[in-house]
Every structure is written in C-alpha cells, then in structure tokens.
Motif scaffolding. Structure first.
Motif, PDB file in Angstrom:
ATOM      1  N   VAL A 253       0.795  -1.059   0.097  1.00  0.00           N
ATOM      2  CA  VAL A 253      -0.035   0.060  -0.030  1.00  0.00           C
ATOM      3  C   VAL A 253       0.920   1.068   0.049  1.00  0.00           C
ATOM      4  CG1 VAL A 253      -1.987   1.132   1.176  1.00  0.00           C
ATOM      5  CG2 VAL A 253      -1.719  -1.420   1.453  1.00  0.00           C
ATOM      6  N   LEU A 254       0.785   2.115  -0.927  1.00  0.00           N
ATOM      7  CA  LEU A 254       1.433   3.480  -0.876  1.00  0.00           C
ATOM      8  C   LEU A 254       0.542   4.337  -0.163  1.00  0.00           C
ATOM      9  CD1 LEU A 254       3.676   5.090  -2.340  1.00  0.00           C
ATOM     10  CD2 LEU A 254       2.261   5.482  -4.335  1.00  0.00           C
ATOM     11  N   LEU A 255       0.794   4.615   1.015  1.00  0.00           N
ATOM     12  CA  LEU A 255       0.226   5.303   2.041  1.00  0.00           C
ATOM     13  C   LEU A 255       0.377   6.834   1.556  1.00  0.00           C
ATOM     14  CD1 LEU A 255       0.883   3.675   5.327  1.00  0.00           C
ATOM     15  CD2 LEU A 255      -1.077   3.511   3.980  1.00  0.00           C
ATOM     16  N   LYS A 256       1.565   7.355   1.235  1.00  0.00           N
ATOM     17  CA  LYS A 256       1.883   8.839   0.919  1.00  0.00           C
ATOM     18  C   LYS A 256       2.952   8.884  -0.064  1.00  0.00           C
ATOM     19  CE  LYS A 256       3.903  12.867   2.934  1.00  0.00           C
ATOM     20  NZ  LYS A 256       4.316  13.624   4.478  1.00  0.00           N
ATOM     21  N   ASN A 257       2.511   9.889  -0.855  1.00  0.00           N
ATOM     22  CA  ASN A 257       3.447  10.247  -2.018  1.00  0.00           C
ATOM     23  C   ASN A 257       3.749  11.659  -2.504  1.00  0.00           C
ATOM     24  OD1 ASN A 257       5.361   9.242  -3.896  1.00  0.00           O
ATOM     25  ND2 ASN A 257       4.046   8.645  -5.371  1.00  0.00           N
ATOM     26  N   ASP A 258       4.241  12.472  -1.808  1.00  0.00           N
ATOM     27  CA  ASP A 258       4.352  13.891  -1.903  1.00  0.00           C
ATOM     28  C   ASP A 258       5.295  14.073  -3.179  1.00  0.00           C
ATOM     29  OD1 ASP A 258       2.336  14.320  -0.158  1.00  0.00           O
ATOM     30  OD2 ASP A 258       3.888  15.412   1.443  1.00  0.00           O
ATOM     31  N   GLY A 259       4.657  14.901  -4.145  1.00  0.00           N
ATOM     32  CA  GLY A 259       5.558  15.390  -5.189  1.00  0.00           C
ATOM     33  C   GLY A 259       6.006  14.293  -6.097  1.00  0.00           C
ATOM     34  N   GLY A 260       5.283  12.987  -6.040  1.00  0.00           N
ATOM     35  CA  GLY A 260       5.807  12.084  -6.814  1.00  0.00           C
ATOM     36  C   GLY A 260       7.215  11.373  -6.695  1.00  0.00           C
ATOM     37  N   LEU A 261       7.321  11.491  -5.619  1.00  0.00           N
ATOM     38  CA  LEU A 261       8.771  11.027  -4.918  1.00  0.00           C
ATOM     39  C   LEU A 261       8.991   9.467  -5.353  1.00  0.00           C
ATOM     40  CD1 LEU A 261      11.462  11.668  -3.572  1.00  0.00           C
ATOM     41  CD2 LEU A 261      10.274  10.760  -1.438  1.00  0.00           C
ATOM     42  N   LEU A 262       7.897   8.833  -5.358  1.00  0.00           N
ATOM     43  CA  LEU A 262       7.993   7.445  -5.928  1.00  0.00           C
ATOM     44  C   LEU A 262       7.237   7.421  -7.101  1.00  0.00           C
ATOM     45  CD1 LEU A 262       7.683   5.271  -2.634  1.00  0.00           C
ATOM     46  CD2 LEU A 262       9.580   5.589  -4.018  1.00  0.00           C
TER      47      LEU A 262
ATOM     48  N   ILE B 193      14.385   7.673  11.633  1.00  0.00           N
ATOM     49  CA  ILE B 193      13.521   8.228  10.392  1.00  0.00           C
ATOM     50  C   ILE B 193      13.629   9.789  10.601  1.00  0.00           C
ATOM     51  CG2 ILE B 193      11.362   8.282   9.296  1.00  0.00           C
ATOM     52  CD1 ILE B 193      10.574   5.559  10.327  1.00  0.00           C
ATOM     53  N   ASP B 194      13.398  10.082  11.710  1.00  0.00           N
ATOM     54  CA  ASP B 194      13.559  11.627  11.872  1.00  0.00           C
ATOM     55  C   ASP B 194      15.011  12.217  11.491  1.00  0.00           C
ATOM     56  OD1 ASP B 194      11.387  13.151  13.159  1.00  0.00           O
ATOM     57  OD2 ASP B 194      11.626  12.165  14.979  1.00  0.00           O
ATOM     58  N   ALA B 195      15.954  11.657  11.943  1.00  0.00           N
ATOM     59  CA  ALA B 195      17.272  12.089  11.563  1.00  0.00           C
ATOM     60  C   ALA B 195      17.459  12.054  10.204  1.00  0.00           C
ATOM     61  CB  ALA B 195      18.143  11.284  12.487  1.00  0.00           C
ATOM     62  N   VAL B 196      17.057  10.924   9.440  1.00  0.00           N
ATOM     63  CA  VAL B 196      17.449  10.906   8.052  1.00  0.00           C
ATOM     64  C   VAL B 196      16.587  11.627   7.288  1.00  0.00           C
ATOM     65  CG1 VAL B 196      17.153   9.248   6.150  1.00  0.00           C
ATOM     66  CG2 VAL B 196      18.099   8.302   8.233  1.00  0.00           C
ATOM     67  N   ALA B 197      15.383  12.032   7.755  1.00  0.00           N
ATOM     68  CA  ALA B 197      14.288  13.052   7.016  1.00  0.00           C
ATOM     69  C   ALA B 197      15.254  14.310   7.128  1.00  0.00           C
ATOM     70  CB  ALA B 197      13.011  12.833   7.584  1.00  0.00           C
ATOM     71  N   ALA B 198      15.541  14.738   8.101  1.00  0.00           N
ATOM     72  CA  ALA B 198      16.149  16.062   8.603  1.00  0.00           C
ATOM     73  C   ALA B 198      17.088  16.237   7.594  1.00  0.00           C
ATOM     74  CB  ALA B 198      16.579  16.208  10.075  1.00  0.00           C
ATOM     75  N   ALA B 199      18.189  15.002   7.383  1.00  0.00           N
ATOM     76  CA  ALA B 199      19.384  15.350   6.504  1.00  0.00           C
ATOM     77  C   ALA B 199      18.967  15.216   5.175  1.00  0.00           C
ATOM     78  CB  ALA B 199      20.263  14.383   6.718  1.00  0.00           C
ATOM     79  N   ASN B 200      17.788  14.804   4.645  1.00  0.00           N
ATOM     80  CA  ASN B 200      17.426  14.590   3.382  1.00  0.00           C
ATOM     81  C   ASN B 200      16.007  14.485   3.019  1.00  0.00           C
ATOM     82  OD1 ASN B 200      16.987  13.750   0.586  1.00  0.00           O
ATOM     83  ND2 ASN B 200      19.158  12.947   0.439  1.00  0.00           N
ATOM     84  N   SER B 201      15.284  15.466   2.652  1.00  0.00           N
ATOM     85  CA  SER B 201      13.942  15.430   2.490  1.00  0.00           C
ATOM     86  C   SER B 201      13.507  14.625   1.401  1.00  0.00           C
ATOM     87  CB  SER B 201      13.518  17.010   2.072  1.00  0.00           C
ATOM     88  OG  SER B 201      13.839  17.319   0.833  1.00  0.00           O
ATOM     89  N   ARG B 202      14.268  13.900   0.673  1.00  0.00           N
ATOM     90  CA  ARG B 202      13.691  13.245  -0.216  1.00  0.00           C
ATOM     91  C   ARG B 202      14.069  11.652   0.323  1.00  0.00           C
ATOM     92  NH1 ARG B 202      13.163  14.910  -5.281  1.00  0.00           N
ATOM     93  NH2 ARG B 202      13.320  12.809  -6.298  1.00  0.00           N
ATOM     94  N   THR B 203      13.412  11.630   1.453  1.00  0.00           N
ATOM     95  CA  THR B 203      13.117  10.264   2.039  1.00  0.00           C
ATOM     96  C   THR B 203      11.876   9.430   1.848  1.00  0.00           C
ATOM     97  OG1 THR B 203      14.793  11.137   3.732  1.00  0.00           O
ATOM     98  CG2 THR B 203      13.433   9.112   4.326  1.00  0.00           C
ATOM     99  N   ALA B 204      11.976   8.270   1.547  1.00  0.00           N
ATOM    100  CA  ALA B 204      10.817   7.160   1.579  1.00  0.00           C
ATOM    101  C   ALA B 204      11.001   6.281   2.584  1.00  0.00           C
ATOM    102  CB  ALA B 204      10.720   6.693   0.285  1.00  0.00           C
ATOM    103  N   VAL B 205       9.794   5.767   3.297  1.00  0.00           N
ATOM    104  CA  VAL B 205       9.738   5.046   4.215  1.00  0.00           C
ATOM    105  C   VAL B 205       9.238   3.774   3.815  1.00  0.00           C
ATOM    106  CG1 VAL B 205       9.104   4.301   6.736  1.00  0.00           C
ATOM    107  CG2 VAL B 205      10.102   6.825   6.098  1.00  0.00           C
TER     108      VAL B 205
END
Ligand code: BGC
Length: 749
Positions: free
Chosen positions: A379-388, A504-516
C-alpha cells in the motif's frame, strides 16, 4: 498460559496416560468386509453414516483425540513412522476401515514447522501475511495463494491445514492481526474464504479459526471477550459466516479465550447454537492447542475433537471421554455425531478418495504466486510530489535499515514458515516460542540494484541514527526500511521499536527526499510523517518480498494495495486505549469489554466517534489516478445492486479498488454511519474505463434481532456512497428499501 509454559505439563503427562490406539482396535475388531463407504458416488453424508455404523467405540474415540505432531509425542503414535514430525498435530487413522490419519499442519502463509520439535525444519514457500493478502482486495489472488500453499501441504504429506484466520482486528495492537483478514467482516470473509477455497482445491481440509472473538494475545488463554449476541453476529461472526458460506471449510477451530465468561471450546452458544444450528454447519469443531478445558461440558457444547491433548491440563477426550460415555454424562449419540462430522469432512474434502502422497514441489513456480500476491498487497500510503516511483535520473540512492540488504521480515509463532535456503539473519529474537525472528532471504536492496544499474547504492544498517543521517545527506533518494515484529502470544506497541522513529527523523532531517518502507503486521504510529516524502506499507511480504517491494518502488508494478485496517493517530482513539490484562500473569482471569464498540469495529468506530485516522480503512495511492462516474443503485426483489464506471484518468496502467459504502439515511439504528457493502478490483490501461456492478448482501443492510433470531432490514431511505476509502467518499445516491426480515439461516443464496 504461553505455549512454552505448557511443555512441562506435557512431559509429565506423557508418562501417565494410557490411551486406545488404532492398532489395538484393529486387533479387537473384525476386518470390514465390503467398504461400502468407499463408493465415491454416494454423498459425504451417506458415506459417513456407513462408516460410523461399522466403528467400534474405541475407533470412534481414536478419531476425536489428537496428538502433537512432534517428537515429544512420538512414543504414543501407532505406528510412530506415520506421524509427520515437526507438525502441528496428528490423529491416527483406522486401518481396518481405511480411515487415513489426519496429518495437520499450520497455517495461513504456508507449511509451517513447530519450533519445539527437534526434527529438521521444513523449508517451504511463504505467502505474504494474511493481512497483506487482505490488502490486495483481490479474491482471485487469495484463492491462488491458498491453492499454492495447499499443494505444498499435500506434497509434504498433510491433509489438514490449520489455515483460515479470520478474527476481526478489534485492536490494531493484536499480535496476530498479521495472520488475519483485517477489520471488516465483508472484506475479511471474502478474502479468507477465497484462500480456504484455494487450499481445499487440493483435496485437503482447511480449518477456519479462531472461533471466536480471539481479539487480543494478552492473556489469550484466559481473557473473556464480552459482547452481546447481536453485536457479535453483525461483526466477528459475520466474517466467519461469509467465509464459511463461500468456502465450506472442513473444520472450525474453537479459540483459547472465553466469551462472556465461558471458554470458547465449552460454549454451547458458539458451537451448538450459532455454528451448527443457526448456520447448519456440517463439519467438525477442533480445539485450539490447549483450549480444551473439560470432557462432558466441552463435548456437550459441541466440541468434536480435542487437538494435541498434551497442551491441555490433562487429556479430556480419549480415556476420560470413554468414562463419560460409560457414566452417561456424554451420550452415545453425541460421540456418534462427533465421529460422523469428522469422517463426513474427510469424505467431503477428498481425504479418502485422494490420499496425500509426499512429492516434489515446484518452488520456482510457487515463488511467482507469492510474489504476485505481495505486489498487489503493498500500500502506497503517502507520495508527495511523486517521490516514487524511483526517478530514472536518481544516481545516488541510500538504503537504510531492517536488514533490507539481505531479506524481508515475517510474523512469528505457530504460522512461521521457514525460508527456502535458510534464514537471512540468524540468531534474532526469542530462542523459544514465538521466536525466532525470521527474515526470508529476498533482499530489497539487491532487487533494487538489479533494476537501477545506472545508480550507486549505499547501505547503512540504521542502528546509529547520526551515521544513517550522514550517509543520507546529499543522496538523490533515501529509502528507510522500518519494521515491527509481531508474533503470536504477545500484543505489540503502536510505536516502532528500537529507536526507529528517531532514525527516520534524523534521516528525514538530513534529506527531504526520504521514502519509508514499513514492514509491520498492522498499524504503527508515524510521528515523522510530515517530514518524509513517501510511505509504503509492505507488511510481511513472504518468500519473494524483496522483489515485490523493489518492483513497486521502481514502478514496474503500480501499487494497488488498500488498507484492510484503520491506522490510528494514537491509542487514545481506540475503544480500549490500554489493552486489558497483563501477559506476565498468564493465569489472570481478565475481561475485555467488547460491548464498548460492539459491532463498530475499526473504521466504524472512527466514523461513529468522528475521530480522524492517520490513514483510513480502504486507503491506498497509485502512480495513476482514477475517476468514478454514473453511480446508480437499484433494488430488484431483495437485491440491492450498485453500478458505476471507473476510468483510469492518469498516464500509467494500474489497478484500483472502488469501494461501495451503505448506511441508513439520517444514520439511526446501526452501530456506525456506514458499512462496506461491496468492492471490486479493476485493472485499467491509461484512459480506459470499465463498468462495475456489485450486489450488497442483505445482512449488510440489516441489524440482527437476537430475540426473534432474524436479520431485520428497516424500511426507509439509505445512502449509497462510492469512494476510494472509508474517508474518501465521492458520489452518493439514495435508495429506498422495504421492510424485510431474513431467517438466521440466511446464507446469501
Ligand atoms: C494457535 C493455532 C495453531 C495451533 C497449532 C495454537 O497456538 O493458536 O492457530 O493452529 O497452535 O500450532
């Protein structure tokens, strides 16, 4: 009591119990001259009547008494070689009459091995977990998956598969939600029913379970699920009812827990009244492993077979049942009915006519079946700006965490299928039941690398958030794998374990192009949600899970999974913010008040209370977009039919799951404003349309009247909504229904 805690009792009992064996009966009774019951032209009922008429008392007692299929019970088997070591259960056959042994194996994702056994593990194909298959909303895939694991059961020498877990997810923290079909009776019933049908297409029996209201693992052997009759019939029972009608399982497994203070395997209401009388169920009820608590009480309430007696406090069928028959506390008619029900299912499902034979398994073909299931479950729950999906231009990709360099997680406990080729990570989790933590050797990282030869991949194990953040900085895309292991006998927290939120917080803070990418057995909280670009729920994805995940992330497969369970924003939104009981006190006689929500399970509770979920039941995104039009409802005779058009309005081919919800206009009289009334998975090329029509089962338009024992549809106006989730409803139409009552025996036909 946890399974491992029963082991001490088991060993003590083994030395003291003398039980009749099939071989002893064979000597005592004359050989059956003409086996009239072997005439396959006769009905299963006729054949069962014929064979039971020939049985000695001890032969009947043999059929109703089960052993654990492990070394532990070996001295009791006659002959020993007949049992399938390392399996869940064994009931000796009656050679004189040609009754085959019942060889039982777990469970819903494939042929499982019992951890306690010292015998070697069977390595078999694993489907994605039950909740994942439910997330496909595609009954064809559930059937194919069932047919595949049933064929492996058969080729492994098993003729009874303990698969068909359909307990509704009343609590997102239930440690066995991963084995079940989610929170909605229609979806769960249809999906699990289709799987059972697939399993039984192999001429073996499938066992729907756990009957009933086994809604939490905390104090699972003692907890009492307290609920009114009507609420149960409109929720958990209805899931069983839909699944049973569709698939006719040979057996039903009664649960560990109590219901309204009565053990499920001693409940006259559950077994005699609802199952056998109201629904006319003709198969047999077997107990869960350690769920039998008495002889006469259980037998008279409708229990037909005591499973793996060593898990119980003492053997209750076998010799004690023989004594109960002698003193009249159990009637001869009842024992005959038990033997008849068991042999009837064995005839009806081919156990006599198509004996199981061990044989080769086409693992390569089966890998494709499980992969197809996994691909549609994600299930793709979220996909802002077509990151995926992953952009072709992405050159530097960082993959973090959850052993995603080597494998995918699976759920623990009796349903554990051991991977072909061994575990990808060794030595994880509890040494005893419900461990170990098993990763199937299907690496998402390697599958991604193979599909993106132009990109450079870096792997970081995610144990140190600061190091992971450093690795993530400057990458074109970061994919963090996070996981929550769920296992039988324990409930789990909604908060990701092992500091993964901080990771996840630390990684997302370092790079906004993060998918979980989440690998969980159900919902988890996502405090980092606003900071990440994309979130994918991959569940426990099975034997080829790494391939399936990679194909979805790269866009080779357009995601089409939809949530079969509501993701809450916090435990405070749940009917019971704190789970009742204390698992460190296994004998605690605790109550779980299911009357709080009654039939309003999952999204129905959220709708009734007006809570905003984190992600709604039915939610799931696609790399394409879909439009709905021409919604129409019509009532012909007793049937409400809803039709509409679905169009792929995007640029990518893909599958969609339009959902129909129904509710009384003005909203009075039901447990919630609306219920899922129907759904359909459709596959559409870009720009293409299809016409869909679904019929709504009248029980989904009714309430159950416990006094009159009828389903009652109230006359009046009803609203039919079409949407992409329980909270994304578009077009609506009204329909007027006439007053109607249906008998309790109504089965959709
Ligand atoms: C589980 C059942 C399983 C049985 C046999 C029990 O602990 O609750 O689902 O089929 O064991 O392994």
């Amino acid at each position: 009591m946890k399974r491992q805690q029963m082991r001490g009792l088991v060993m003590a009992l083994m030395l003291t119990t003398a039980l009749p064996t099939a071989a002893a009966h064979a000597q005592a009774a004359a050989p059956a001259a003409s086996k009239a019951w072997m005439n396959a032209k006769l009905s299963a009922d006729q054949r069962a009547d014929l064979i039971v008429a020939q049985m000695t008392q001890d032969e009947k007692l043999t059929l109703v008494f089960g052993y654990f299929g492990s070394n532990q019970d070996k001295p009791k088997f006659t002959p020993h070689a007949e049992a399938r070591m390392g399996s869940a259960g064994y009931i000796p056959g009656i050679p004189r009459l040609g009754v085959p042994p019942q060889w039982e194996t777990d469970a819903g994702v494939g042929v499982a091995t019992q951890r306690e056994s010292s015998d070697p593990y069977l390595e078999r194909t694993s489907l994605p977990s039950g909740i994942a298959t439910a997330a496909t909303w595609n009954p064809d895939l559930a059937f194919k998956g069932g047919a595949m694991i049933g064929s492996e059961a058969r080729s492994s020498g098993f003729n009874v598969m303990l698969a068909g877990g359909v307990n509704l997810a009343r609590d997102p923290r239930n440690g066995r939600n991963f084995e079940y079909g989610g929170e909605d009776p229609l979806l769960a019933g249809v999906m699990v029913g289709a799987q059972i049908k697939g399993i039984q297409s192999n001429n073996i029996i499938s066992t729907i379970k756990h009957w009933a209201l086994n809604g939490q693992e905390t104090n699972r052997m003692t907890v009492s699920s307290n609920i009114a009759d009507a609420a149960a019939r409109q929720s958990d029972f209805l899931a069983f009812e839909f699944a049973i009608e569709q698939s006719n399982p040979g057996s039903v497994m009664c649960a560990y827990n109590r219901i309204n203070s009565v053990y499920a395997c001693e409940s006259d209401w559950l077994m005699n009244e609802v199952l056998k009388k109201d629904w006319g169920y003709k198969g047999y009820v077997m107990s869960d492993w350690g769920a039998t608590h008495s002889t006469a009480k259980a037998a008279n309430a409708g229990l037909d077979q005591e499973s793996a007696y060593t898990f119980d406090k003492q053997p209750f069928f076998g010799a004690p049942l023989k004594a109960a028959l002698a003193d009249g506390s159990v009637s001869q008619t009842r024992l005959d009915d038990m033997a008849r029900r068991i042999t009837r299912s064995m005839f009806a499902h081919g156990l006599f006519d198509h004996p199981v034979v061990k044989g080769p398994i086409d693992f390569a073909a089966h890998a494709k079946v499980t992969q197809a299931d996994a691909e549609e479950s994600i299930v793709l729950l979220k996909n802002d700006g077509g990151l995926l999906p992953i952009a072709r231009t992405a050159r530097k990709i960082v993959v973090i965490g959850s052993h995603s360099d080597v494998g995918v997680l699976s759920g623990g406990g009796s349903s554990q299928v051991f991977p072909i080729g061994g575990m990808a990570v060794k030595g994880l989790g509890p040494k005893g039941f419900p461990g170990p933590i098993v990763f199937h050797p299907s690496s998402p990282l390697k599958a991604l690398q193979a599909r993106n030869p132009g990109a450079t991949f870096t792997y970081n194990d995610g144990t140190d958030p600061a190091a992971a953040a450093k690795a993530a900085a400057g990458a074109d895309l970061v994919i963090v794998f996070a996981h929550q292991w769920a296992a039988e006998s324990e409930d789990y927290s909604l908060t990701l374990a092992n500091n993964q939120d901080a990771l996840i917080d630390a990684v997302a803070a370092a790079n906004s192009r993060t998918a979980v990418v989440l690998q969980t057995g159900g919902p988890v909280l996502m405090p980092w949600l606003p900071k990440v670009g994309a979130v994918v729920e991959a569940w426990y994805a099975g034997t080829n899970g790494g391939e399936a995940i990679a194909r979805v992330l790269t866009g080779e497969v357009n995601p089409s999974g939809r949530l079969p369970i509501t993701f809450p924003q916090s435990a405070d939104q749940l009917p019971r913010p704190v789970i009742d009981g204390d698992n460190s006190k296994p004998d605690l006689m605790v109550d779980a008040n299911y009357d709080i929500e009654g039939a309003a399970v999952g999204y129905k509770w959220f709708d009734q209370k007006g809570h905003q979920p984190l992600f709604a039941f039915g939610h799931g995104l696609s790399y394409s977009t879909f439009g709905y039009s021409d919604l129409k409802s019509r009532v012909t005779g007793d049937t409400l039919t809803v039709s509409f058009k679905v169009t792929n309005t995007g640029k990518t081919a893909g599958k969609d799951v339009p959902q129909v919800y129904v509710g009384p206009k003005g909203g009075s009289g039901w447990e919630a404003p609306r219920r899922l009334g129907g759904f359909k998975k459709v596959d559409l090329a870009p720009g293409a349309s299809t016409q869909v029509s679904v019929t709504v089962d009248p029980r989904l338009l009714a309430t159950f009247d416990s006094k009159a024992k009828t389903w009652t549809i109230a006359a009046g106006a009803y609203e039919v909504s079409l949407g992409a989730s329980s909270r994304d409803l578009g077009a609506k139409t009204d329909v007027t229904l006439a007053a109607k009552t249906l008998p309790v025996s109504y089965d959709g036909k």
